[in-house]
Motif scaffolding. Structure first.
Motif, PDB file in Angstrom:
ATOM      1  N   GLU A   2      36.068   4.761 -15.173  1.00  0.00           N
ATOM      2  CA  GLU A   2      34.644   4.811 -15.479  1.00  0.00           C
ATOM      3  C   GLU A   2      34.383   5.254 -16.920  1.00  0.00           C
ATOM      4  O   GLU A   2      33.265   5.125 -17.417  1.00  0.00           O
ATOM      5  CB  GLU A   2      33.927   5.740 -14.500  1.00  0.00           C
ATOM      6  N   LEU A   3      35.410   5.767 -17.588  1.00  0.00           N
ATOM      7  CA  LEU A   3      35.269   6.187 -18.979  1.00  0.00           C
ATOM      8  C   LEU A   3      35.412   5.028 -19.961  1.00  0.00           C
ATOM      9  O   LEU A   3      34.935   5.102 -21.095  1.00  0.00           O
ATOM     10  CB  LEU A   3      36.334   7.235 -19.324  1.00  0.00           C
ATOM     11  N   LEU A   4      36.092   3.989 -19.547  1.00  0.00           N
ATOM     12  CA  LEU A   4      36.519   2.957 -20.484  1.00  0.00           C
ATOM     13  C   LEU A   4      35.362   2.161 -21.083  1.00  0.00           C
ATOM     14  O   LEU A   4      35.328   1.899 -22.292  1.00  0.00           O
ATOM     15  CB  LEU A   4      37.526   2.017 -19.804  1.00  0.00           C
ATOM     16  N   SER A   5      34.411   1.754 -20.257  1.00  0.00           N
ATOM     17  CA  SER A   5      33.293   0.965 -20.762  1.00  0.00           C
ATOM     18  C   SER A   5      32.454   1.725 -21.787  1.00  0.00           C
ATOM     19  O   SER A   5      32.124   1.178 -22.856  1.00  0.00           O
ATOM     20  CB  SER A   5      32.416   0.484 -19.591  1.00  0.00           C
ATOM     21  N   PRO A   6      32.086   3.000 -21.532  1.00  0.00           N
ATOM     22  CA  PRO A   6      31.342   3.749 -22.551  1.00  0.00           C
ATOM     23  C   PRO A   6      32.113   3.918 -23.853  1.00  0.00           C
ATOM     24  O   PRO A   6      31.534   3.853 -24.938  1.00  0.00           O
ATOM     25  CB  PRO A   6      31.084   5.098 -21.881  1.00  0.00           C
ATOM     26  N   VAL A   7      33.440   4.139 -23.758  1.00  0.00           N
ATOM     27  CA  VAL A   7      34.246   4.283 -24.969  1.00  0.00           C
ATOM     28  C   VAL A   7      34.261   2.979 -25.757  1.00  0.00           C
ATOM     29  O   VAL A   7      34.087   2.964 -26.979  1.00  0.00           O
ATOM     30  CB  VAL A   7      35.682   4.727 -24.616  1.00  0.00           C
ATOM     31  N   LEU A   8      34.445   1.878 -25.065  1.00  0.00           N
ATOM     32  CA  LEU A   8      34.470   0.574 -25.738  1.00  0.00           C
ATOM     33  C   LEU A   8      33.134   0.261 -26.403  1.00  0.00           C
ATOM     34  O   LEU A   8      33.090  -0.262 -27.529  1.00  0.00           O
ATOM     35  CB  LEU A   8      34.823  -0.528 -24.730  1.00  0.00           C
ATOM     36  N   ARG A   9      32.062   0.574 -25.725  1.00  0.00           N
ATOM     37  CA  ARG A   9      30.741   0.324 -26.296  1.00  0.00           C
ATOM     38  C   ARG A   9      30.554   1.130 -27.587  1.00  0.00           C
ATOM     39  O   ARG A   9      30.051   0.622 -28.593  1.00  0.00           O
ATOM     40  CB  ARG A   9      29.658   0.682 -25.278  1.00  0.00           C
ATOM     41  N   ARG A  10      30.999   2.358 -27.556  1.00  0.00           N
ATOM     42  CA  ARG A  10      30.884   3.224 -28.722  1.00  0.00           C
ATOM     43  C   ARG A  10      31.759   2.722 -29.877  1.00  0.00           C
ATOM     44  O   ARG A  10      31.347   2.741 -31.044  1.00  0.00           O
ATOM     45  CB  ARG A  10      31.294   4.622 -28.312  1.00  0.00           C
ATOM     46  N   LEU A  11      32.960   2.284 -29.576  1.00  0.00           N
ATOM     47  CA  LEU A  11      33.856   1.768 -30.611  1.00  0.00           C
ATOM     48  C   LEU A  11      33.294   0.515 -31.264  1.00  0.00           C
ATOM     49  O   LEU A  11      33.408   0.332 -32.485  1.00  0.00           O
ATOM     50  CB  LEU A  11      35.237   1.476 -30.010  1.00  0.00           C
ATOM     51  N   ARG A  12      32.695  -0.339 -30.475  1.00  0.00           N
ATOM     52  CA  ARG A  12      32.103  -1.565 -31.040  1.00  0.00           C
ATOM     53  C   ARG A  12      30.897  -1.239 -31.921  1.00  0.00           C
ATOM     54  O   ARG A  12      30.687  -1.890 -32.958  1.00  0.00           O
ATOM     55  CB  ARG A  12      31.723  -2.524 -29.909  1.00  0.00           C
ATOM     56  N   GLU A  13      30.115  -0.241 -31.525  1.00  0.00           N
ATOM     57  CA  GLU A  13      28.993   0.188 -32.361  1.00  0.00           C
ATOM     58  C   GLU A  13      29.509   0.758 -33.683  1.00  0.00           C
ATOM     59  O   GLU A  13      28.937   0.507 -34.752  1.00  0.00           O
ATOM     60  CB  GLU A  13      28.165   1.241 -31.624  1.00  0.00           C
ATOM     61  N   MET A  14      30.574   1.514 -33.617  1.00  0.00           N
ATOM     62  CA  MET A  14      31.161   2.088 -34.814  1.00  0.00           C
ATOM     63  C   MET A  14      31.695   1.001 -35.739  1.00  0.00           C
ATOM     64  O   MET A  14      31.528   1.060 -36.967  1.00  0.00           O
ATOM     65  CB  MET A  14      32.289   3.057 -34.443  1.00  0.00           C
ATOM     66  N   GLN A  15      32.331  -0.008 -35.162  1.00  0.00           N
ATOM     67  CA  GLN A  15      32.839  -1.111 -35.968  1.00  0.00           C
ATOM     68  C   GLN A  15      31.708  -1.800 -36.726  1.00  0.00           C
ATOM     69  O   GLN A  15      31.832  -2.097 -37.925  1.00  0.00           O
ATOM     70  CB  GLN A  15      33.574  -2.120 -35.094  1.00  0.00           C
ATOM     71  N   ALA A  16      30.606  -2.045 -36.056  1.00  0.00           N
ATOM     72  CA  ALA A  16      29.465  -2.689 -36.706  1.00  0.00           C
ATOM     73  C   ALA A  16      28.935  -1.831 -37.852  1.00  0.00           C
ATOM     74  O   ALA A  16      28.574  -2.343 -38.923  1.00  0.00           O
ATOM     75  CB  ALA A  16      28.358  -2.957 -35.683  1.00  0.00           C
ATOM     76  N   ALA A  17      28.902  -0.497 -37.645  1.00  0.00           N
ATOM     77  CA  ALA A  17      28.418   0.396 -38.696  1.00  0.00           C
ATOM     78  C   ALA A  17      29.367   0.402 -39.892  1.00  0.00           C
ATOM     79  O   ALA A  17      28.927   0.385 -41.047  1.00  0.00           O
ATOM     80  CB  ALA A  17      28.264   1.813 -38.133  1.00  0.00           C
ATOM     81  N   LEU A  18      30.673   0.413 -39.629  1.00  0.00           N
ATOM     82  CA  LEU A  18      31.641   0.419 -40.718  1.00  0.00           C
ATOM     83  C   LEU A  18      31.611  -0.881 -41.508  1.00  0.00           C
ATOM     84  O   LEU A  18      31.826  -0.885 -42.727  1.00  0.00           O
ATOM     85  CB  LEU A  18      33.047   0.666 -40.164  1.00  0.00           C
ATOM     86  N   GLU A  19      31.362  -1.981 -40.832  1.00  0.00           N
ATOM     87  CA  GLU A  19      31.300  -3.272 -41.520  1.00  0.00           C
ATOM     88  C   GLU A  19      30.103  -3.336 -42.470  1.00  0.00           C
ATOM     89  O   GLU A  19      30.076  -4.183 -43.372  1.00  0.00           O
ATOM     90  CB  GLU A  19      31.251  -4.399 -40.493  1.00  0.00           C
ATOM     91  N   ALA A  20      29.142  -2.437 -42.274  1.00  0.00           N
ATOM     92  CA  ALA A  20      27.972  -2.400 -43.153  1.00  0.00           C
ATOM     93  C   ALA A  20      28.143  -1.388 -44.287  1.00  0.00           C
ATOM     94  O   ALA A  20      27.259  -1.274 -45.149  1.00  0.00           O
ATOM     95  CB  ALA A  20      26.725  -2.046 -42.341  1.00  0.00           C
ATOM     96  N   CYS A  21      29.269  -0.642 -44.289  1.00  0.00           N
ATOM     97  CA  CYS A  21      29.502   0.377 -45.319  1.00  0.00           C
ATOM     98  C   CYS A  21      30.256  -0.238 -46.500  1.00  0.00           C
ATOM     99  O   CYS A  21      31.491  -0.314 -46.489  1.00  0.00           O
ATOM    100  CB  CYS A  21      30.293   1.545 -44.733  1.00  0.00           C
ATOM    101  N   GLU A  22      29.540  -0.660 -47.484  1.00  0.00           N
ATOM    102  CA  GLU A  22      30.109  -1.290 -48.669  1.00  0.00           C
ATOM    103  C   GLU A  22      30.830  -0.266 -49.547  1.00  0.00           C
ATOM    104  O   GLU A  22      30.287   0.803 -49.835  1.00  0.00           O
ATOM    105  CB  GLU A  22      28.994  -1.962 -49.472  1.00  0.00           C
ATOM    106  N   SER A  23      32.051  -0.577 -49.915  1.00  0.00           N
ATOM    107  CA  SER A  23      32.915   0.156 -50.862  1.00  0.00           C
ATOM    108  C   SER A  23      33.516   1.453 -50.306  1.00  0.00           C
ATOM    109  O   SER A  23      34.297   2.095 -50.998  1.00  0.00           O
ATOM    110  CB  SER A  23      32.165   0.462 -52.173  1.00  0.00           C
TER     111      SER A  23
END
Length: 442
Positions: free
Chosen positions: A303-324
């Protein structure tokens, strides 16, 4: 001192004569080498490094929910209490406009008018024996827990994977001293002590304690990225970091295990895994360790896996927007409660008896992980939860001593685009946990 910091010191810290706050070892530190201390229930502190301090002060809005909340700066010094015990005490910073950091505490010789008097009293070392947690004193006996003398030889002889029984208090397991946190604590205090004749004031930054809401925090520290050395690293440091990456999973998947503690509910034990074990892991061993982290000794906490994955994907999207930005040597923390409320229903679709075959998935039973290293934002915690009744989990980035971006101005190297190494590690971590989720639901 700002009103916010003054209120924090009064409300969250343990008072000490002279408007100071007595610091304690932070028992849930599982990785890194910096000395992390407990300022209060909801706050920790660590030595101020100018680059990391700059990052927290100029944090991009899209990154705030993925990092600990920054709470300010304090001055920390060694002092003796009334019984002659050495303590670390935090005080409000006199000149908050000053940005002097602790680049090298052993080389910093700023004089202090009041010389430190060292006690001649003999203190009993804090021994780390297998029954440490079952024999530890109650929490109110704090003064001995702040003793600055540890058995260094015993610490260095500890194996890379340890199991300790937890003390029961009010039916809730009580975590006392994590062996890795004591190791970092001891080493940093020794450096400060050796330098005390020249300096006894250090700046520490205050950060949100990400574990404070959990009864029994299970913590996974993952070193992210395919490169760990900063742009200002010496040739020796650079070569050393490159070698560590090449000899671990950092080079192949952009992530390696840097530390872990997980509660085994079947035995009432807490399992610790340190960075030296993490460096030895092959890809198969890394997957085994992830499986171990999400397994409570009785069942996989699927039951922990889905929330962790959702959070990781949100983090990836944020990092992809961090230029330089480049987050060299930063870590990713995954935290959940090892002692969650028990579900009211029993059996059903998620019964423990329906656990999928470990052989089919390629992950061994948890008991084998310790013996096989390879197998061939804002002001409140940003927690993620799944569907109704799912446990709360937290995923954050920490450690920014080698972070850089074009806005810093003084850096000799300016990078373009995204931090591809960190994002590469995130993508592979998402893939591995997704595989674990897929197989666990079959």
């Amino acid at each position: 001192m700002s009103p916010a910091l003054e209120a924090l010191m009064q409300a969250d810290g343990t008072p000490y004569p002279g408007k100071g706050v007595m610091l304690e070892p932070f028992v849930h530190q599982v990785g890194g080498h910096s000395c992390v201390l407990r300022f209060g229930e909801q706050t920790i502190c660590k030595p101020l490094i100018p680059r990391e301090h700059q990052f927290y002060k100029s944090l991009p809005p899209e990154m705030r929910k993925f990092t600990p909340q920054y709470k300010g700066v304090v001055s920390v010094s060694f002092e003796e209490d009334e019984e002659g015990n050495l303590c670390l005490i935090a005080y409000p910073l006199r000149d908050e406009s000053s940005d002097l950091g602790n680049k090298d505490p052993s080389a910093d010789c700023e004089p202090k008018s009041k010389m430190l008097k060292w006690s001649n009293k003999k203190h009993s070392p804090l021994h780390l024996e297998n029954d440490l947690y079952s024999k530890e004193r109650a929490r109110h006996s704090r003064k001995e827990d702040k003793i600055m003398s540890y058995n260094r030889d015993e610490m260095q002889q500890q194996p890379d994977v340890l199991y300790f029984s937890l003390e029961k208090g009010n039916m809730v397991p009580q975590i006392k001293h994590n062996p890795w946190s004591l190791k970092c604590h001891q080493q940093h205090l020794q450096r400060m002590k050796e330098n005390a004749k020249h300096r006894n004031q250090y700046k520490f930054i205050l950060l949100e304690n990400l574990t404070w809401k959990y009864k029994v925090p299970c913590v996974l520290d993952l070193k992210m990225g395919t490169r760990q050395h900063g742009d200002d690293a010496s040739e020796e440091k650079k070569a050393n970091q490159i070698r560590k990456c090449q000899q671990s999973t950092s080079a192949s998947i952009g992530v390696r295990l840097c530390g872990m503690q997980v509660y085994q509910s079947d035995t009432g034990q807490l399992m610790f895994m340190n960075k030296y074990h993490g460096r030895k892991l092959t890809l198969a061993g890394f997957k085994e360790a992830l499986y171990q982290f999400f397994h409570d000794g009785c069942r996989l906490r699927r039951e922990l896996l889905s929330p962790v994955l959702r959070r990781l994907r949100e983090m990836q999207a944020a990092l992809e927007a961090c230029e330089s930005y480049r987050f060299y040597s930063s870590s990713l923390l995954i935290i959940y409660d090892g002692d969650p409320p028990q579900p009211r229903h029993r059996g059903g679709e998620d019964g423990d008896e329906d656990e999928p075959s470990d052989d089919a998935f390629g992950f061994p039973r948890p008991s084998s992980v310790g013996g096989n290293t390879g197998g061939g934002g804002g002001g409140r915690p940003s927690h993620s939860s799944g569907e109704s009744g799912s446990p709360v989990v937290d995923v954050r980035m920490i450690d920014f001593a080698h972070t850089t971006c074009r806005h810093y101005g003084e850096d000799s190297v300016v990078h373009e685009g995204q931090d591809s190494g960190f994002i590469f590690g995130l993508q592979n971590l998402i893939t591995i946990i997704s595989q674990l989720e897929d197989h666990s639901s079959e």
